[in-house]
Scaffold this motif. Sequence first.
Motif, PDB file in Angstrom:
ATOM      1  N   THR A 168      59.316  64.786  19.585  1.00  0.00           N
ATOM      2  CA  THR A 168      59.330  66.204  19.211  1.00  0.00           C
ATOM      3  C   THR A 168      60.102  67.059  20.202  1.00  0.00           C
ATOM      4  OG1 THR A 168      57.262  66.594  20.409  1.00  0.00           O
ATOM      5  CG2 THR A 168      57.085  66.037  18.068  1.00  0.00           C
ATOM      6  N   GLY A 169      60.417  66.514  21.361  1.00  0.00           N
ATOM      7  CA  GLY A 169      61.078  67.290  22.398  1.00  0.00           C
ATOM      8  C   GLY A 169      60.145  68.261  23.099  1.00  0.00           C
ATOM      9  N   GLN A 170      58.844  68.153  22.811  1.00  0.00           N
ATOM     10  CA  GLN A 170      57.883  69.113  23.347  1.00  0.00           C
ATOM     11  C   GLN A 170      57.252  68.631  24.661  1.00  0.00           C
ATOM     12  OE1 GLN A 170      57.288  72.219  21.871  1.00  0.00           O
ATOM     13  NE2 GLN A 170      59.088  71.483  20.766  1.00  0.00           N
ATOM     14  N   PRO A 171      56.952  69.569  25.566  1.00  0.00           N
ATOM     15  CA  PRO A 171      56.221  69.213  26.782  1.00  0.00           C
ATOM     16  C   PRO A 171      54.774  68.855  26.450  1.00  0.00           C
ATOM     17  CG  PRO A 171      56.454  71.593  26.638  1.00  0.00           C
ATOM     18  CD  PRO A 171      57.237  71.007  25.487  1.00  0.00           C
ATOM     19  N   TYR A 172      54.098  68.266  27.403  1.00  0.00           N
ATOM     20  CA  TYR A 172      52.706  67.876  27.171  1.00  0.00           C
ATOM     21  C   TYR A 172      51.798  69.112  27.103  1.00  0.00           C
ATOM     22  CZ  TYR A 172      53.671  62.911  28.159  1.00  0.00           C
ATOM     23  OH  TYR A 172      54.120  61.622  28.112  1.00  0.00           O
ATOM     24  N   THR A 173      50.893  69.119  26.141  1.00  0.00           N
ATOM     25  CA  THR A 173      49.893  70.175  26.044  1.00  0.00           C
ATOM     26  C   THR A 173      48.516  69.631  26.395  1.00  0.00           C
ATOM     27  OG1 THR A 173      49.653  69.668  23.697  1.00  0.00           O
ATOM     28  CG2 THR A 173      51.136  71.464  24.285  1.00  0.00           C
ATOM     29  N   TYR A 174      48.445  68.331  26.545  1.00  0.00           N
ATOM     30  CA  TYR A 174      47.185  67.638  26.840  1.00  0.00           C
ATOM     31  C   TYR A 174      47.581  66.384  27.605  1.00  0.00           C
ATOM     32  CZ  TYR A 174      43.448  64.254  25.852  1.00  0.00           C
ATOM     33  OH  TYR A 174      42.482  63.289  25.958  1.00  0.00           O
ATOM     34  N   THR A 175      46.801  66.004  28.601  1.00  0.00           N
ATOM     35  CA  THR A 175      47.093  64.758  29.315  1.00  0.00           C
ATOM     36  C   THR A 175      45.804  63.993  29.586  1.00  0.00           C
ATOM     37  OG1 THR A 175      46.927  65.807  31.489  1.00  0.00           O
ATOM     38  CG2 THR A 175      49.131  65.694  30.508  1.00  0.00           C
ATOM     39  N   LYS A 176      45.956  62.703  29.723  1.00  0.00           N
ATOM     40  CA  LYS A 176      44.810  61.867  30.075  1.00  0.00           C
ATOM     41  C   LYS A 176      45.279  60.739  30.998  1.00  0.00           C
ATOM     42  CE  LYS A 176      40.745  59.632  28.135  1.00  0.00           C
ATOM     43  NZ  LYS A 176      40.250  58.758  27.063  1.00  0.00           N
ATOM     44  N   TRP A 177      45.973  61.150  32.064  1.00  0.00           N
ATOM     45  CA  TRP A 177      46.498  60.179  33.015  1.00  0.00           C
ATOM     46  C   TRP A 177      45.364  59.468  33.747  1.00  0.00           C
ATOM     47  CZ3 TRP A 177      51.382  59.082  32.410  1.00  0.00           C
ATOM     48  CH2 TRP A 177      52.296  60.055  32.037  1.00  0.00           C
ATOM     49  N   ARG A 178      45.568  58.173  33.976  1.00  0.00           N
ATOM     50  CA  ARG A 178      44.657  57.458  34.860  1.00  0.00           C
ATOM     51  C   ARG A 178      44.805  58.051  36.264  1.00  0.00           C
ATOM     52  NH1 ARG A 178      41.756  53.274  34.189  1.00  0.00           N
ATOM     53  NH2 ARG A 178      42.760  52.442  32.322  1.00  0.00           N
ATOM     54  N   GLU A 179      43.765  57.962  37.059  1.00  0.00           N
ATOM     55  CA  GLU A 179      43.822  58.482  38.421  1.00  0.00           C
ATOM     56  C   GLU A 179      45.009  57.849  39.160  1.00  0.00           C
ATOM     57  OE1 GLU A 179      40.157  57.966  40.466  1.00  0.00           O
ATOM     58  OE2 GLU A 179      40.867  58.969  42.276  1.00  0.00           O
ATOM     59  N   SER A 180      45.747  58.661  39.903  1.00  0.00           N
ATOM     60  CA  SER A 180      46.934  58.238  40.662  1.00  0.00           C
ATOM     61  C   SER A 180      48.154  57.953  39.784  1.00  0.00           C
ATOM     62  CB  SER A 180      46.663  56.999  41.529  1.00  0.00           C
ATOM     63  OG  SER A 180      45.567  57.235  42.376  1.00  0.00           O
ATOM     64  N   GLU A 181      48.059  58.233  38.499  1.00  0.00           N
ATOM     65  CA  GLU A 181      49.203  58.104  37.591  1.00  0.00           C
ATOM     66  C   GLU A 181      49.617  59.485  37.106  1.00  0.00           C
ATOM     67  OE1 GLU A 181      50.654  55.328  37.268  1.00  0.00           O
ATOM     68  OE2 GLU A 181      49.136  53.900  37.930  1.00  0.00           O
ATOM     69  N   PRO A 182      50.861  59.696  36.729  1.00  0.00           N
ATOM     70  CA  PRO A 182      51.957  58.721  36.762  1.00  0.00           C
ATOM     71  C   PRO A 182      52.488  58.553  38.187  1.00  0.00           C
ATOM     72  CG  PRO A 182      52.743  60.842  35.971  1.00  0.00           C
ATOM     73  CD  PRO A 182      51.258  60.994  36.175  1.00  0.00           C
ATOM     74  N   ASN A 183      52.748  57.311  38.584  1.00  0.00           N
ATOM     75  CA  ASN A 183      53.153  57.060  39.972  1.00  0.00           C
ATOM     76  C   ASN A 183      54.609  56.616  40.112  1.00  0.00           C
ATOM     77  OD1 ASN A 183      52.918  54.534  38.870  1.00  0.00           O
ATOM     78  ND2 ASN A 183      51.645  53.666  40.496  1.00  0.00           N
ATOM     79  N   ASN A 184      55.317  56.482  38.970  1.00  0.00           N
ATOM     80  CA  ASN A 184      56.743  56.124  39.031  1.00  0.00           C
ATOM     81  C   ASN A 184      56.956  54.933  39.969  1.00  0.00           C
ATOM     82  OD1 ASN A 184      59.407  56.677  38.114  1.00  0.00           O
ATOM     83  ND2 ASN A 184      59.884  57.629  40.089  1.00  0.00           N
ATOM     84  N   LEU A 185      56.159  53.908  39.788  1.00  0.00           N
ATOM     85  CA  LEU A 185      56.157  52.753  40.694  1.00  0.00           C
ATOM     86  C   LEU A 185      57.562  52.180  40.864  1.00  0.00           C
ATOM     87  CD1 LEU A 185      54.046  51.068  42.283  1.00  0.00           C
ATOM     88  CD2 LEU A 185      54.078  49.458  40.368  1.00  0.00           C
ATOM     89  N   ARG A 186      57.927  51.933  42.102  1.00  0.00           N
ATOM     90  CA  ARG A 186      59.251  51.410  42.458  1.00  0.00           C
ATOM     91  C   ARG A 186      60.381  52.283  41.912  1.00  0.00           C
ATOM     92  NH1 ARG A 186      56.497  46.891  40.630  1.00  0.00           N
ATOM     93  NH2 ARG A 186      55.665  45.571  42.283  1.00  0.00           N
TER      94      ARG A 186
END
Length: 157
Positions: free
Chosen positions: A90-108
Amino acid sequence: MRFITVFIFVICLVFAESAKNYKLFRVNKLNWHAAFQDCLTRGLQLATINSAVDQREFDAVLENSHMVNSWVWTSGTDQSEEGVFIWMSTGQPYTYTKWRESEPNNLRGDEHCMVVDWVDKNTPAYWNDGRCRYKLPYVCEDKAETNNVVKIDLNVD
Ligand SMILES: [Ca+2]
Ligand SMILES: [Ca+2]
């Protein structure tokens, strides 16, 4: 005799928050880009999750599939700007999130596509950022509706 005519036009932009009709595809696992394209090919779009209600519907589809311990693609991504996630469908930004703790971590420095980290029906699902090239199950949804223009005429005598 007196006529009172009230003529009111109300034009509302209604963002219909209808059911997403999520559909899980798990037999042919695909990387994020291929999953995005496959949903479009099916006349659908890769999933968006815009509310807790959506999340519950999403979880219910996974639960009903009896799948366990799997990441599942959504259309969430920060490929255009690191750390800024949007729903690609949709090209839309997030209006709701449910990230796990410490995420998003962009690992490596190499995680730009969003999954729902599904364990089982007794464990809350959380979001994570993963490597876009991973081949995973994915969830499509009905294409976003264009805004409905509702015109209400009230004609009172
Ligand atoms: Ca990233
Ligand atoms: Ca991650």
